[in-house]
Write a protein that holds these residues in place. Structure first.
Motif, PDB file in Angstrom:
ATOM      1  N   ASN A  38       0.866  -1.171   0.000  1.00 14.48           N
ATOM      2  CA  ASN A  38       0.000   0.000   0.000  1.00 14.48           C
ATOM      3  C   ASN A  38       0.906   1.224   0.000  1.00 14.48           C
ATOM      4  O   ASN A  38       1.572   1.511   0.998  1.00 14.48           O
ATOM      5  N   LEU A  39       0.954   1.921  -1.137  1.00 12.55           N
ATOM      6  CA  LEU A  39       1.901   3.016  -1.329  1.00 12.55           C
ATOM      7  C   LEU A  39       1.170   4.326  -1.554  1.00 12.55           C
ATOM      8  O   LEU A  39       0.151   4.362  -2.255  1.00 12.55           O
ATOM      9  N   PRO A  40       1.698   5.430  -1.008  1.00 12.89           N
ATOM     10  CA  PRO A  40       1.083   6.732  -1.244  1.00 12.89           C
ATOM     11  C   PRO A  40       1.049   7.032  -2.743  1.00 12.89           C
ATOM     12  O   PRO A  40       2.015   6.766  -3.459  1.00 12.89           O
ATOM     13  N   GLY A  41      -0.082   7.548  -3.210  1.00 10.58           N
ATOM     14  CA  GLY A  41      -0.199   7.932  -4.606  1.00 10.58           C
ATOM     15  C   GLY A  41      -0.617   6.809  -5.534  1.00 10.58           C
ATOM     16  O   GLY A  41      -1.016   7.070  -6.665  1.00 10.58           O
ATOM     17  N   ALA A  42      -0.531   5.567  -5.083  1.00  7.29           N
ATOM     18  CA  ALA A  42      -0.969   4.448  -5.924  1.00  7.29           C
ATOM     19  C   ALA A  42      -2.494   4.404  -5.912  1.00  7.29           C
ATOM     20  O   ALA A  42      -3.113   4.668  -4.886  1.00  7.29           O
ATOM     21  N   PRO A  43      -3.117   4.063  -7.043  1.00  6.23           N
ATOM     22  CA  PRO A  43      -4.581   4.046  -7.100  1.00  6.23           C
ATOM     23  C   PRO A  43      -5.204   2.947  -6.257  1.00  6.23           C
ATOM     24  O   PRO A  43      -6.383   2.991  -5.946  1.00  6.23           O
TER      25      PRO A  43
END
Length: 148
Positions: A38-43
């Motif tokens: 779960n990464l910041p900016g990933a949809p």
């Protein structure tokens, strides 16, 4: 069989040390096959060990002398929370920015979920704004801001 919080902390600490040494295959072996990032900016969530390896490789290619200092780490149930500090020298392309030779220093807050003796999921929140500012600002801006 699920491990306890102390074993999870020890496994994660060892994985950070292994990452710093550049042994991505050993790190990936500590992940479940259906690992979730779960990464910041990933949809949405990203899946699999290869996704993790790709991100780690990008960091090590951009900052081959990457040093990882665990500031705080604690485990509760099947989760481990980490406050970590990264530092290194921008010696390779990263996020489209060619090597600048500049030192970088930034923090991340990370949460990991374990299944048995493997890392199953991560939520990471690296301070990418600080990192990118250090490699894209001109030298005068860096001196004025006191960045190091």
């Amino acid at each position: 069989m699920n491990m306890g919080p102390e074993q999870n902390v020890a496994l994660l600490r060892n994985t950070y040390t292994t990452l710093q040494s550049g042994d991505l295959d050993t790190c990936a072996a500590a992940l479940t096959e259906n690992f979730i990032a779960n990464l910041p900016g990933a949809p949405g969530p990203l899946y699999g060990r290869e996704i993790w390896k790709r991100g780690a490789r990008a960091m090590l290619d951009g900052f081959p002398d990457l040093r990882i200092d665990v500031e705080e780490m604690f485990g509760v149930d099947d989760k481990v929370v980490v406050r970590v500090h990264f530092r290194g020298t921008h010696r390779g392309a990263f996020q489209g920015v060619g090597a600048t030779g500049r030192p970088v220093s930034y923090d991340s807050i990370e949460i990991y979920r374990f299944e048995g003796d493997k890392i199953a999921e991560e939520w990471v929140a690296p301070d990418m704004l600080t990192l990118m500012r250090q490699i894209t600002a001109d030298a005068d801006d860096l001196a004025d801001s006191g960045a190091h």
